[in-house]
Design an enzyme around this catalytic site. Structure first.
Site, PDB file in Angstrom:
ATOM      1  N   LYS A  26       0.919  -1.199   0.075  1.00 24.86           N
ATOM      2  CA  LYS A  26      -0.042  -0.057   0.257  1.00 24.86           C
ATOM      3  C   LYS A  26       1.059   1.097  -0.096  1.00 24.86           C
ATOM      4  CE  LYS A  26      -2.167   2.678   3.712  1.00 24.86           C
ATOM      5  NZ  LYS A  26      -1.021   3.018   4.225  1.00 24.86           N
ATOM      6  N   ASN A  27       1.955   1.283   0.650  1.00 27.95           N
ATOM      7  CA  ASN A  27       2.677   2.275   0.718  1.00 27.95           C
ATOM      8  C   ASN A  27       3.854   2.695  -0.204  1.00 27.95           C
ATOM      9  OD1 ASN A  27       1.403   3.121   2.996  1.00 27.95           O
ATOM     10  ND2 ASN A  27       3.032   2.682   4.554  1.00 27.95           N
ATOM     11  N   ARG A 100      -3.466  10.686   1.820  1.00 29.20           N
ATOM     12  CA  ARG A 100      -2.385  11.569   1.811  1.00 29.20           C
ATOM     13  C   ARG A 100      -1.565  11.728   0.474  1.00 29.20           C
ATOM     14  NH1 ARG A 100      -1.223  13.613   6.184  1.00 29.20           N
ATOM     15  NH2 ARG A 100       0.962  13.889   6.021  1.00 29.20           N
ATOM     16  N   CYS A 124      -4.576   8.716   8.286  1.00 28.23           N
ATOM     17  CA  CYS A 124      -5.109   8.281   9.459  1.00 28.23           C
ATOM     18  C   CYS A 124      -4.673   9.405  10.604  1.00 28.23           C
ATOM     19  CB  CYS A 124      -4.227   6.985   9.794  1.00 28.23           C
ATOM     20  SG  CYS A 124      -5.037   5.374   9.051  1.00 28.23           S
ATOM     21  N   ARG A 129       0.456  15.149  11.599  1.00 28.74           N
ATOM     22  CA  ARG A 129       0.701  14.980  10.139  1.00 28.74           C
ATOM     23  C   ARG A 129       0.733  16.160   9.389  1.00 28.74           C
ATOM     24  NH1 ARG A 129      -1.398   9.113   7.975  1.00 28.74           N
ATOM     25  NH2 ARG A 129       0.669   9.299   7.433  1.00 28.74           N
ATOM     26  N   ASP A 314       4.063   1.137  11.785  1.00 34.78           N
ATOM     27  CA  ASP A 314       2.840   0.508  11.402  1.00 34.78           C
ATOM     28  C   ASP A 314       2.600  -1.065  11.956  1.00 34.78           C
ATOM     29  OD1 ASP A 314       2.011   2.634   9.378  1.00 34.78           O
ATOM     30  OD2 ASP A 314       4.107   2.383   8.879  1.00 34.78           O
ATOM     31  N   VAL A 336       7.700   7.735  16.137  1.00 36.66           N
ATOM     32  CA  VAL A 336       7.467   8.066  14.614  1.00 36.66           C
ATOM     33  C   VAL A 336       6.157   9.035  14.675  1.00 36.66           C
ATOM     34  CG1 VAL A 336       6.973   7.685  12.353  1.00 36.66           C
ATOM     35  CG2 VAL A 336       8.415   6.147  13.820  1.00 36.66           C
ATOM     36  N   ARG A 422      -9.054   0.495   3.034  1.00 40.90           N
ATOM     37  CA  ARG A 422      -8.065   1.584   2.837  1.00 40.90           C
ATOM     38  C   ARG A 422      -6.808   0.899   2.532  1.00 40.90           C
ATOM     39  NH1 ARG A 422      -5.176   5.844   3.798  1.00 40.90           N
ATOM     40  NH2 ARG A 422      -4.774   5.630   5.906  1.00 40.90           N
TER      41      ARG A 422
END
Ligand code: EPU
Length: 452
Positions: A26-27, A100, A124, A129, A314, A336, A422
């Site tokens: 996903k990233n 994002r 999220c 952020r 994550d 983080v 998502r």
């Protein structure tokens, strides 16, 4: 308040057993899709999961004239950017709050069109952020940014030029912003304190296939020599190491045994070490990794999240659920995101004993130590979990609630499950395939959630 179709009943107490498959990360996938905008020819991206972040980026690309179609193999997208055009601001704005990723359209659109409009971002709620690094980076390249009520309007009246950038923190998104902007900028860009997550390396592979010149030093420095033109790429996305770790944590917390087809050792080494310290067992082969609970008590550990190659943030939330079943006191220091431990209050409601602290516990001092954020946790276990009414707060927290509900005795009502779509492809079918007892409630049987 969640909609009825957005609620899942989870009957816990059954170990998850069987096999699931993870596809592209996903990233990485949405960013590789954005990279296609930079090319003068079509690109082919393989191993694309059917998740909402992919659909959002697909919609945004199409608004800008990119043709996106299915390729020959399942999960293959063909992205044709040969007719990129300006999109209507109102149409782009319809995607406000969805993800994002739109912030990463800035560089490619400035190169292609000379201007860009970026709507309000989603993603999220795990901390403030901010996007200050992104805009600082873009200004360094020569972009002007006009912040208005509906979003950000960017222009590059004199084009984009390579520059020296030092990030205040090795931010993943800001590093990607630099890469996607520098590859077609005039001259050389030197980025120091860059993020070096495996998904970033894979994005660099994509860009190199397109014709970019990018080198990575050992000290978080990335050098990019701008080129005049990029072509297309054919690329198979790296598998989702974050999803793989979520299923591994689910196997541990439910005393189960899950083979995660597609999981790769190389990108998960730090997770695997931690999993083993907690007492989980795993076996690696060429196609994936089997994760299981070998029986007996689990071990409490001290855990600190960090940028790669540290323990990925994550991975933290799903593993914390397993830590509620470990004997003794585990310490978790989240460095983080300042607010990524809020999800633990629902676990306490289910019977866990987790206390949050503002201090940096168990490891080094981090950016949040002096700033009053509850970013450390002490998990005292083992505790029996009981089913509860749960409202999903964010993507990984949401998956963690599913794990907790599956590990618990009794039935949980999990509200807001659509958020999980998502980033987790087809998660309900996967859960059922692993023997989970889940059901969508009947329309007339659903009370309002007890937890706001
Ligand atoms: N930060 C700033 N200013 C900025 C950008 C970041 O202060 O302009 C701070 C953030 O507030 C955060 C830290 O820097 O405290 C790290 O943020 P980063 O930019 O690395 O995160 P991101 O690019 O927004 C991606 C992933 C996240 C993942 C992080 C860290 C995507 C779409 N998201 O976010 O994934 O946690 O990198 O690896 O790639 C998830 O998958 O659930 C998820 C949240």
């Amino acid at each position: 308040m969640t909609d009825i179709a957005d609620v899942l009943l989870v009957h816990g107490g059954t170990p998850l057993e069987g096999e699931i498959r993870v596809r592209g990360a996903k990233n990485l996938v949405p960013k590789a899709m954005v990279a296609a905008l930079l090319g003068s020819e079509p690109s082919r991206l393989r191993n694309v999961p059917d998740i909402r972040d992919v659909r959002v980026v697909r919609g945004l690309l199409q608004l800008h004239g990119v043709t996106v179609s299915s390729g020959e193999e399942p999960g293959e997208l063909v992205l044709d950017p040969t007719r990129v055009e300006s999109a209507n601001v109102a149409d782009i704005d319809a995607h406000a709050g969805s993800s994002r990723i739109p912030i990463l359209f800035c560089g490619p659109l400035l190169h292609r069109l000379g201007h860009a409009f970026i709507p309000g971002l989603g993603g999220c709620d795990i901390g403030g952020r901010p996007i200050d690094f992104h805009f600082d980076v873009l200004r360094r390249f020569g972009a002007t940014i006009d912040k208005r009520a509906d979003g950000q309007y960017l222009e590059a009246p004199r084009g984009l030029r390579g520059c020296k950038i030092q990030l205040p923190y090795p931010s993943v998104g800001s590093t990607e912003q630099v890469l996607l902007t520098a590859v077609l900028a005039e001259g050389v860009t030197e980025l120091t304190n860059a993020a070096v997550e495996p998904e970033i390396e894979d994005l660099i592979c994509v860009l190199q296939k397109m014709g970019a010149i990018i080198s990575m030093d050992t000290d978080r420095t990335i050098r990019i020599t701008g080129v005049d033109k990029l072509g297309g790429y054919t690329h198979r996305a790296i598998p989702d190491r974050l999803e793989a770790a979520s299923w591994a944590s689910a196997a541990l917390a439910t005393e189960g045994n899950i083979y995660v087809r597609g999981a790769q050792q190389r990108s998960m080494m730090t997770f695997l070490n931690t999993f083993r310290k907690v007492g989980g067992a795993f076996e690696i082969d060429d196609q994936g990794i089997r994760f299981w609970h070998p029986g007996g008590p689990l071990n409490a550990i001290a855990l600190e999240t960090d940028v790669h190659p540290g323990f990925q943030t994550d991975w933290q939330q799903p593993l914390v659920v397993a830590l509620t079943q470990a004997s003794g006191l585990s310490i978790v220091h989240e460095t983080v995101y300042e607010s990524r431990l809020g999800f633990t209050s629902a676990l306490n409601q289910m019977g866990a004993h987790i206390q949050l602290y503002r201090e940096c516990l168990g490891g080094s001092a981090c950016r949040f130590g002096q700033r009053n954020f509850l970013h450390s946790a002490v998990v005292s276990g083992p505790t029996k979990l009981q089913g509860a009414d749960l409202v999903i707060p964010d993507l990984r927290g949401g998956f963690s609630y599913l794990i907790a509900a599956l590990a618990a005795q009794g039935t949980s009502r999990v509200h807001g499950i659509d958020l999980i779509n998502r980033g987790y492809e087809n998660f309900m079918d996967k859960l059922e395939g692993l023997g989970a007892h889940i059901e969508l409630p009947r329309k007339d049987a659903e009370p309002a959630p007890a937890v706001a």
